[in-house]
Design a protein around this motif. Structure first.
Motif, PDB file in Angstrom:
ATOM      1  N   GLY A 163       0.826  -1.212   0.000  1.00 44.73           N
ATOM      2  CA  GLY A 163       0.000   0.000   0.000  1.00 44.73           C
ATOM      3  C   GLY A 163       0.852   1.250   0.000  1.00 44.73           C
ATOM      4  N   ILE A 164       0.220   2.363   0.282  1.00 45.30           N
ATOM      5  CA  ILE A 164       0.956   3.599   0.476  1.00 45.30           C
ATOM      6  C   ILE A 164       0.100   4.464   1.380  1.00 45.30           C
ATOM      7  CG2 ILE A 164       0.012   4.935  -1.467  1.00 45.30           C
ATOM      8  CD1 ILE A 164       3.039   5.765  -1.895  1.00 45.30           C
ATOM      9  N   ASP A 165       0.714   5.273   2.232  1.00 48.91           N
ATOM     10  CA  ASP A 165      -0.050   6.103   3.157  1.00 48.91           C
ATOM     11  C   ASP A 165       0.420   7.549   3.049  1.00 48.91           C
ATOM     12  OD1 ASP A 165      -1.464   7.283   5.133  1.00 48.91           O
ATOM     13  OD2 ASP A 165      -1.028   5.778   6.661  1.00 48.91           O
ATOM     14  N   PRO A 213      -8.456   3.301  -4.729  1.00 47.92           N
ATOM     15  CA  PRO A 213      -7.006   3.127  -4.622  1.00 47.92           C
ATOM     16  C   PRO A 213      -6.425   3.848  -3.394  1.00 47.92           C
ATOM     17  CG  PRO A 213      -7.611   3.636  -6.865  1.00 47.92           C
ATOM     18  CD  PRO A 213      -8.863   3.723  -6.059  1.00 47.92           C
ATOM     19  N   ASP A 214      -5.447   3.193  -2.754  1.00 49.89           N
ATOM     20  CA  ASP A 214      -4.893   3.716  -1.500  1.00 49.89           C
ATOM     21  C   ASP A 214      -4.332   5.138  -1.615  1.00 49.89           C
ATOM     22  OD1 ASP A 214      -2.969   2.699  -3.146  1.00 49.89           O
ATOM     23  OD2 ASP A 214      -2.469   1.031  -1.828  1.00 49.89           O
ATOM     24  N   VAL A 215      -3.781   5.476  -2.802  1.00 47.48           N
ATOM     25  CA  VAL A 215      -3.239   6.823  -2.978  1.00 47.48           C
ATOM     26  C   VAL A 215      -4.341   7.866  -2.737  1.00 47.48           C
ATOM     27  CG1 VAL A 215      -2.147   8.416  -4.587  1.00 47.48           C
ATOM     28  CG2 VAL A 215      -1.602   6.004  -4.687  1.00 47.48           C
ATOM     29  N   ILE A 216      -5.498   7.618  -3.368  1.00 46.49           N
ATOM     30  CA  ILE A 216      -6.610   8.567  -3.263  1.00 46.49           C
ATOM     31  C   ILE A 216      -7.149   8.607  -1.839  1.00 46.49           C
ATOM     32  CG2 ILE A 216      -8.831   9.230  -4.253  1.00 46.49           C
ATOM     33  CD1 ILE A 216      -6.733   8.972  -6.350  1.00 46.49           C
ATOM     34  N   VAL A 217      -7.370   7.413  -1.255  1.00 46.39           N
ATOM     35  CA  VAL A 217      -7.952   7.354   0.089  1.00 46.39           C
ATOM     36  C   VAL A 217      -7.076   8.124   1.085  1.00 46.39           C
ATOM     37  CG1 VAL A 217      -8.557   5.849   2.002  1.00 46.39           C
ATOM     38  CG2 VAL A 217      -9.148   5.193  -0.309  1.00 46.39           C
ATOM     39  N   LEU A 231      -4.751  10.281   0.521  1.00 46.61           N
ATOM     40  CA  LEU A 231      -4.640  11.704   0.200  1.00 46.61           C
ATOM     41  C   LEU A 231      -5.814  12.465   0.832  1.00 46.61           C
ATOM     42  CD1 LEU A 231      -2.459  13.101  -1.510  1.00 46.61           C
ATOM     43  CD2 LEU A 231      -3.983  12.989  -3.464  1.00 46.61           C
ATOM     44  N   THR A 232      -7.026  11.890   0.712  1.00 49.18           N
ATOM     45  CA  THR A 232      -8.185  12.577   1.296  1.00 49.18           C
ATOM     46  C   THR A 232      -8.184  12.463   2.818  1.00 49.18           C
ATOM     47  OG1 THR A 232      -9.558  10.619   0.999  1.00 49.18           O
ATOM     48  CG2 THR A 232      -9.705  12.270  -0.700  1.00 49.18           C
ATOM     49  N   THR A 233      -7.830  11.276   3.366  1.00 47.95           N
ATOM     50  CA  THR A 233      -7.821  11.201   4.827  1.00 47.95           C
ATOM     51  C   THR A 233      -6.721  12.101   5.380  1.00 47.95           C
ATOM     52  OG1 THR A 233      -6.431   9.232   4.787  1.00 47.95           O
ATOM     53  CG2 THR A 233      -8.790   8.881   5.008  1.00 47.95           C
ATOM     54  N   GLY A 234      -5.627  12.256   4.626  1.00 48.04           N
ATOM     55  CA  GLY A 234      -4.586  13.194   5.055  1.00 48.04           C
ATOM     56  C   GLY A 234      -5.164  14.592   5.192  1.00 48.04           C
ATOM     57  N   ILE A 258      -5.996  15.624  -8.654  1.00 49.45           N
ATOM     58  CA  ILE A 258      -6.157  14.179  -8.787  1.00 49.45           C
ATOM     59  C   ILE A 258      -7.622  13.801  -8.595  1.00 49.45           C
ATOM     60  CG2 ILE A 258      -5.516  11.943  -7.799  1.00 49.45           C
ATOM     61  CD1 ILE A 258      -2.824  13.273  -7.046  1.00 49.45           C
ATOM     62  N   ALA A 259      -8.267  14.460  -7.608  1.00 55.07           N
ATOM     63  CA  ALA A 259      -9.650  14.102  -7.280  1.00 55.07           C
ATOM     64  C   ALA A 259     -10.601  14.401  -8.432  1.00 55.07           C
ATOM     65  CB  ALA A 259     -10.096  14.828  -6.018  1.00 55.07           C
TER      66      ALA A 259
END
Lengths: 326, 329
Positions: A71-73, A127-131, A133-136, B265-266
């Motif tokens: 994954g990526i966080d 995708p983990d990148v998007i998730v 990024l938004t939770t960040g 990106i969004a």
């Protein structure tokens, strides 16, 4: 079948040892260069290096566990910021004992935040990148909500855990704290079946699934460990800076990822460990201070950091390319 | 630049071919309805807000995001991502404003755009030739660009910076008080992007590479050229977006485009382009950019404090992305 697994095991052994030998060698090289540039390098410098590297090292550890699981966080910096301001706003008037209890609660909070990140990734299938990024973005807002401006604090004895030196000034508390925290969190995982699951899910998700691994649970657990490391990093930030600042943590997302790449963890997943990135964090911290000793604008540090990532990954790509061509 | 167009035949034929366009047309309808719903919310929160001036403002602010999203769409269709777009946008704007007095307006814009192409070239070489993961590569070049601009900004502290007048007009003026000038840039870029993606060999190859790289290689496509061109175009578009942005604020600071990474990106993801490549298009990204701009305006209108705004913004983007993933998978 056995031949391939044996070959794989051998290759893994080499890759792991390469990181274990290569990274300390790189750090020794940089330390040697630092002493050569700045002969007056003393215990105070050693201590401030360890203090400056502490939060980044935890950010790198957090990211590497998640990356190993495939994954990526991108929310690690924000989670660190939340832990940072939670500590500084609740500990300001607290006693030492109470601060320690609060610290444990914040660690638990970090693990919960990690679990939320992981569950969102697994359940939503975004995708983990998007998730992350938004939770960040969301955790960054939460940090601002807890404490809008830099401030707060913690009892001196608590700060001393990160800034003082118990034995000799050369061996600062922050260094001990780092080693102990990484050992306490990562060693049990590494020795248990969980690490096998995390590596398996990261290296080949389909193969892991067919071998009966619970993919979702393993991935979420990797995020939990990442969240735990992030919370420790946020507390490290409180200890070394003495205050909480809602925007300080954000920087560590990208720098931590840089340390992960330089520390020999493949972003494809399943490769590398936590020690390499932690040492890489020290190397990345040494660069700006060396530039100051050389009377060069320390802002070049970021240029070098970026260039280093690009060079490391491009050389890796070139090596694969050359190997493939006869 | 691109290899023979018949390689696009490497895409899976028939069957799915009939359903997919239908589905895609429908998702656009869904997106437009969503956009209208958000506009409805704005009107509900403060009746009388939605008028031609508001519409004109929304389009004005959506244009830089839309241009950024165009580049991001191109690389995401190939299965990549570009994290360096915000550094490039900021850097280009900063380079342009600080060189205007020395080189003249035209050259200054050229210098700004050149930065975008150069960073895109480096990204492309790493990703296309050396097969580096796009995320890491663009992270590195982004840090590099940002660092170089910070160092540069401290070298030229004494230099006066100036936003060329026509750039200022481009980013903030309105024709007849209504039509934002930056639309004159965005609309052609949007038309060109949609045309290139749908009708040219290069466009179809971007989809093909994102869909199945190995099949493309076997079909004789020079994949590295397609990727290189994609990332260079993305860099150029990021630079253009930065210049439009600075035309709007009329002063370049080093955090100019910082807040645009997530939206860039969004808007592509919400617009229905898959992050794994091969699926989607720019029309969706345009609606995505408009939705995010209206959402931003809505949150400002609610007059909630900054942290709450940030949490809501992130949360809504996540929900939209999750809903979209459910809808299409």
């Amino acid at each position: 079948m056995t031949a391939t697994t044996r070959a794989d095991r051998l290759r893994l052994l080499i890759v792991r040892n390469a990181a274990l030998v290569g990274m300390p060698a790189l750090l020794a090289l940089f330390l040697g260069a630092t002493v050569a540039i700045h002969p007056e390098f003393n215990s105070f410098d050693a201590q401030s290096l360890a203090m400056a590297a502490l939060p980044l090292a935890f950010a790198a550890a957090a990211q590497s566990v998640v990356v190993i699981s495939g994954g990526i966080d991108l929310s690690i910096g924000s989670v660190m910021a939340v832990a940072n301001v939670l500590a500084s706003s609740t500990m300001e008037e607290a006693s030492f004992g109470r601060s320690l209890v609060l610290a444990v609660l914040i660690f638990a909070g970090g693990a919960v935040v990690g679990a939320v990140n992981g569950l969102l990734v697994v359940v939503s299938r975004v995708p983990d990148v998007i998730v992350t990024l938004t939770t960040g973005f969301i955790w960054g807002g939460v940090a601002l909500l807890i404490q809008e401006r830099p401030g707060g604090g913690a009892p001196d004895e608590f700060l001393d855990l990160g800034t003082g030196s118990l034995f000799t000034p050369w061996l600062s508390n922050s260094l001990i704290l780092l080693v102990v925290a990484v050992a306490v969190i990562w060693l049990p995982v590494r020795r248990s079946k969980l690490s096998l699951l995390i590596y398996a899910v990261g290296s080949d998700r389909v193969a892991a699934f067919r071998s009966g691994v619970n993919i979702g649970r393993s991935r979420v657990l990797a995020y939990v460990i990442g969240g735990l490391f992030s919370a420790v990093g946020g507390l490290g930030l409180t200890m070394t800076t003495g205050i909480g600042s809602p925007r300080a943590g954000v920087l560590y997302t990208l720098s931590g990822l840089a340390a992960v790449v330089i520390g020999g963890v493949s972003l494809v997943g399943g490769r590398g460990g936590v020690v390499g990135p932690v040492i890489a964090a020290f190397v990345l911290t040494l660069i700006p201070s060396d530039l100051i000793f050389l009377n060069i604008d320390p802002n070049f540090g970021q240029v070098i950091q970026g260039t280093l990532i690009v060079l490391v990954v491009m050389l890796g790509g070139l090596a694969t390319l050359l190997r493939r061509r006869p | 630049m691109s290899a023979p167009g018949d390689a696009a035949a490497a895409r899976p034929p028939a069957g799915l071919g009939a359903v997919l366009p239908w589905l895609q047309r429908n998702t656009i309808v869904v997106l437009v309805l969503l956009l209208l719903a958000f506009i409805g919310c704005v009107e509900a929160v403060k009746p009388g807000t939605v008028n031609t001036i508001w519409l004109s403002n929304t389009l004005l602010f959506a244009a830089p995001l839309g241009v950024l999203a165009a580049g991001q769409t191109l690389v995401m269709l190939t299965g990549g991502i570009d994290l360096s777009v915000v550094s490039v946008a900021t850097g280009s704007a900063f380079l342009m404003t600080t060189t205007t007095l020395r080189f003249g307006e035209g050259w200054a814009v050229g210098v700004g755009l050149a930065l975008g192409v150069i960073v895109g070239l480096i990204n492309g070489v790493g990703i296309a030739v050396l097969r580096v993961q796009p995320l890491v590569m663009t992270l590195g070049t982004g840090l590099m660009t940002q660092g170089i601009i910070i160092v540069y900004s401290q070298r030229i502290l004494s230099t006066r910076s100036l936003v060329p007048e026509f750039v200022h007009q481009l980013g903030s003026a309105r024709i007849a008080g209504l039509l934002p000038v930056d639309l004159l840039l965005w609309v052609p870029i949007a038309a060109a992007t949609i045309f290139v993606l749908a009708r040219t060999g290069f466009g179809r190859l971007l989809y093909a590479v994102g869909d199945n790289r190995v099949a493309c290689l076997l079909a004789g496509v020079r994949v590295w050229q397609v990727l290189l061109a994609g990332y260079m175009t993305c860099g150029l578009l990021a630079a253009i977006a930065g210049i439009v942005l600075v035309g709007n604020t009329n002063s370049a600071d080093l955090g100019l485009a910082d807040t645009y990474l997530l939206p860039s990106i969004a808007s592509v993801i919400i617009g229905g382009t898959s992050i794994f490549g091969g699926r989607g298009g720019y029309a969706g990204s345009i609606i995505g950019a408009l939705i995010l701009t209206v959402l931003n305006g809505l949150l400002t209108l609610l007059d909630s404090p900054e942290p709450i705004k940030q949490i809501l913004y992130g949360g809504i983007i996540f929900l939209l992305a999750a809903a979209y993933t459910r809808l299409t998978d």
